[in-house]
Design an enzyme around this catalytic site. Structure first.
Site, mmCIF file in Angstrom:
data_model
loop_
_atom_site.group_PDB
_atom_site.id
_atom_site.type_symbol
_atom_site.label_atom_id
_atom_site.label_comp_id
_atom_site.label_asym_id
_atom_site.label_seq_id
_atom_site.Cartn_x
_atom_site.Cartn_y
_atom_site.Cartn_z
ATOM 1 N N SER A 1 0.670 -1.502 -0.426
ATOM 2 C CA SER A 1 0.067 -0.236 -0.039
ATOM 3 C C SER A 1 0.851 1.256 -0.082
ATOM 4 O O SER A 1 1.611 1.952 -0.750
ATOM 5 C CB SER A 1 -1.090 0.134 1.351
ATOM 6 N N HIS A 2 0.672 2.315 0.824
ATOM 7 C CA HIS A 2 1.253 3.573 0.820
ATOM 8 C C HIS A 2 2.936 3.375 2.099
ATOM 9 O O HIS A 2 3.594 4.239 2.027
ATOM 10 C CB HIS A 2 0.362 4.382 1.768
ATOM 11 N N ASP B 1 -2.550 6.600 -3.970
ATOM 12 C CA ASP B 1 -1.207 4.992 -2.069
ATOM 13 C C ASP B 1 -0.757 5.050 -3.949
ATOM 14 O O ASP B 1 -1.220 4.208 -4.444
ATOM 15 C CB ASP B 1 -1.462 5.250 -1.597
ATOM 16 N N ASP C 1 -1.369 1.529 -4.148
ATOM 17 C CA ASP C 1 -1.762 0.564 -4.320
ATOM 18 C C ASP C 1 -3.298 1.338 -5.559
ATOM 19 O O ASP C 1 -4.204 0.355 -5.529
ATOM 20 C CB ASP C 1 -1.748 -0.357 -3.754
ATOM 21 N N ASP D 1 -5.623 2.826 -3.776
ATOM 22 C CA ASP D 1 -7.206 2.517 -2.873
ATOM 23 C C ASP D 1 -7.311 3.822 -2.099
ATOM 24 O O ASP D 1 -8.572 3.855 -1.305
ATOM 25 C CB ASP D 1 -7.351 1.374 -2.209
ATOM 26 N N ARG D 2 -5.864 4.612 -1.901
ATOM 27 C CA ARG D 2 -6.251 5.561 -1.060
ATOM 28 C C ARG D 2 -6.653 6.875 -1.651
ATOM 29 O O ARG D 2 -5.671 7.591 -3.385
ATOM 30 C CB ARG D 2 -4.928 5.901 -0.020
ATOM 31 N N THR E 1 -10.898 -0.587 12.511
ATOM 32 C CA THR E 1 -10.034 -0.240 10.983
ATOM 33 C C THR E 1 -9.916 -1.459 10.106
ATOM 34 O O THR E 1 -9.320 -2.709 11.139
ATOM 35 C CB THR E 1 -8.794 0.132 11.725
ATOM 36 N N SER F 1 -7.842 7.310 6.980
ATOM 37 C CA SER F 1 -7.197 6.978 6.849
ATOM 38 C C SER F 1 -7.252 7.021 5.028
ATOM 39 O O SER F 1 -6.568 6.482 4.696
ATOM 40 C CB SER F 1 -6.697 5.773 7.099
ATOM 41 N N LYS G 1 -11.530 -0.262 -1.040
ATOM 42 C CA LYS G 1 -11.520 1.626 -0.583
ATOM 43 C C LYS G 1 -11.372 2.061 -2.035
ATOM 44 O O LYS G 1 -10.313 0.425 -3.449
ATOM 45 C CB LYS G 1 -10.797 1.833 -0.155
ATOM 46 N N ARG H 1 -0.664 5.304 17.145
ATOM 47 C CA ARG H 1 -1.870 6.324 16.223
ATOM 48 C C ARG H 1 -3.450 6.885 17.616
ATOM 49 O O ARG H 1 -3.611 6.051 18.293
ATOM 50 C CB ARG H 1 -2.394 5.887 15.292
#
Ligand code: G1P
Ligand code: ZN
Length: 544
Positions: free
Chosen positions: A113-114, A278, A280, A282-283, A345, A366, A377, A497
């Site tokens: 991901s990110h 991002d 991949d 999805d963000r 989450t 996120s 997402k 977090r």
């Protein structure tokens, strides 16, 4: 097909986190590491024989090698069709769509991901089930359990496959399709949004835009959709070429990592709209001229305006947000009498609600939002949603957001991350907070009176499964909240977090700078968790 059985011994660290198994590339490169995990997945599934599997990743370092290994293991385990993105590329939402469209048995998505990419950075793998969504904990627990006892895996004796040429062929009964990664996804987007209106708004220059693909997977998707299909000028998509190391950057669309874009949007050269995605795809991060839309607000605004979008014009069934996401969407749901769900989450918790048609839209703080069109997402979907909304309402991003706050109030929001904290110290902080919880309810800290203090436990309303220890929540009588959570996607130590949220109703309070508005809450969060003393850190690693 000749099949070899290769002996190996188990690794003890293959427990999937919030979104699959993520580790340093060097960990994945250990002998049999990836193969063990893939075989553990296939061993845990009911029956792979004669099934079809979607395969692709975000193009990060080790993507290609991993795909060749997986092809051989999948073939040996009886899959009879592999649908693979050309170049080994598939964005996460596109993979989800392909699984659904082809009624595949599932898919393996290769991404961290990110997280940064490259030989010394991160790699990841996750399994998605036939609804196109991430496997639930029931599956991921089974994968982990199997990985602890595995002592061999199966591999077909095949040459490496040419991933770069679109083709459809059979090797000894195994059908392989190397497909264009973008086409099916782009077609899906055209069924959701008003592409004619968007073309018109862009060609008339009513909408000017900039999209930062951060040298990650969405480059080819954004170029095809925004530039080729919707007619945005060439160069609208910046950093559009996917690179194995994302150009050395961090493919995380937020104000810290997409700094250049943020600077542009707060300058006098700002276009009407800007967004980033991002690693991949999805963000999403959404910006208008002189305004950044928090992901929590974005979800709430989407819910309140869904009727402007063709696919949702007949109404939405309900909404869901992850627990730490701000309560902005709850206010919309309440006003419109829509069911609203609070989940742990991770996107996997939305899957059952979407499949049961309990919700249409969902999102996370996120930088993630999505709908029932796939089971992930979806960054570009969110971008198109906003563009469609601006085109339809003929208002700027800032006007849309300000009107929303005026109607529903504003949940001023921020997340403070402390990264790479020693795991033992992080666990001690949580144990300390757990001990504090029973003493907190009813206590007052200046304007903040604690209404409840608990550890979030979720019971899935569809399959009744229970997920415990999903974050510590402290809710205040004035609607504000502090949430503490440990990340499940980091690869070094623990990431702690702290999510902070303050609800304001008065127009005079809307324009406050979030860190200032939240200052008292931030102090209280630090005081309760003793994070500074315990970690020796003076400030968070990242503030979003
Ligand atoms: C993070 C986000 C979470 C998201 C996940 C995958 O997980 O917080 O919302 O679903 O990445 O993109 P975390 O590291 O917090 O476990
Ligand atoms: Zn992602």
């Amino acid at each position: 097909m000749n099949i070899k059985t290769i002996s190996s011994s188990p690794y003890d660290d293959q427990k999937p986190g919030t979104s699959g198994l993520r580790k340093k590339v060097t960990v994945f490169q250990q002998p049999h590491y990836l193969a063990n995990f893939v075989q553990s997945i296939f061993d845990s599934l009911d029956n792979c024989f004669g099934q079809s599997l979607v395969l692709g990743g975000d193009g990060r370092y080790y993507n290609r090698e991993a795909i060749q290994i997986i092809i051989k293991i999948a073939a040996a385990n009886g899959f009879n069709e592999l649908i693979i993105g050309q170049g080994g590329l598939l964005s996460t939402p596109a993979a989800s769509h392909l699984i659904r469209k082809n009624k595949a048995y599932g898919g393996l998505i290769l991404s961290a991901s990110h997280n940064a990419g490259g030989p010394t950075e991160d790699f990841g793998i996750k399994y998605n089930i036939s609804n196109g969504g991430p496997a639930s904990e029931k599956y991921t627990d089974a994968f982990f359990k199997r990985s602890l006892e595995i002592n061999a895996y199966k591999m077909a004796e095949l040459d490496d496959i040419d991933l770069d040429t679109q083709a459809e062929f059979k090797i000894k009964g195994l059908k392989i399709r190397i497909i264009d990664p973008v086409t099916d996804y782009a077609e899906l987007m055209a069924t959701i949004f008003d592409f004619d209106l968007l073309k018109e708004s862009i060609s008339s220059q009513y909408i000017s835009l900039c999209f930062d693909a951060m040298h990650a997977i969405t480059g080819p998707y954004a170029k095809r959709i925004l530039e080729e299909m919707l007619g945005a000028p060439k160069g609208t998509v910046i950093n559009g070429e996917p690179l194995e190391d994302f150009g050395g950057g961090h493919p995380d669309p937020n104000l810290v990592h997409a700094k250049e874009l943020a600077q542009l949007m707060f300058s006098d050269k700002a276009p009407v709209f800007a967004a980033a995605s991002d690693g991949d795809g999805d963000r999403n991060m959404v910006l208008g001229a002189n305004i950044f839309v928090t992901p929590s607000d974005s979800l709430a605004i989407m819910a309140a305006n869904a009727h402007y979008i063709p696919a949702y014009s007949k109404g939405i069934r309900g909404v869901a947000r992850s627990m730490p996401t701000s309560q902005a969407v709850d206010r919309v749901a309440k006003a419109y009498n829509l069911p609203c769900f609070e989940t742990p989450t991770g996107w996997k918790f939305f899957g059952n609600l979407l499949d049961a048609d309990k919700i249409t839209l969902c999102g996370e703080e996120s930088f993630g939002s999505g709908s029932n069109h796939v089971r992930e997402k979806d960054g570009l979907w969110a971008v198109l949603f906003w563009l469609n909304l601006i085109a339809k309402r003929r208002q700027s991003v800032a006007d849309i957001v300000h009107e929303h706050w005026q109607k529903f109030g504003r949940d001023i929001y921020s997340r403070h991350d402390y990264e790479a904290v020693d795991s033992e110290i992080a666990n001690d902080i949580f144990n300390h907070l757990r001990e504090l919880l029973p003493t907190l309810t009813g206590k007052n800290f200046d304007e903040y009176a604690i209404n409840y203090a608990d550890e979030f436990c979720y019971q899935d309303p569809i399959d009744n499964s229970i997920s415990e220890q999903q974050g510590i929540r402290i809710g205040f009588k004035n609607g504000s909240r502090i949430v503490f959570r440990l990340s499940g996607t980091g690869t070094v130590g623990a990431t702690l977090r702290i999510y902070l949220e303050k609800f304001v109703k008065e127009k005079t309070e809307y324009q406050q700078e979030p860190q200032q508005a939240l200052a008292n809450l931030i102090e209280l969060a630090e005081q309760l968790s003793e994070i500074k003393q315990r970690t020796g850190r003076l400030e968070p690693t990242v503030i979003t």
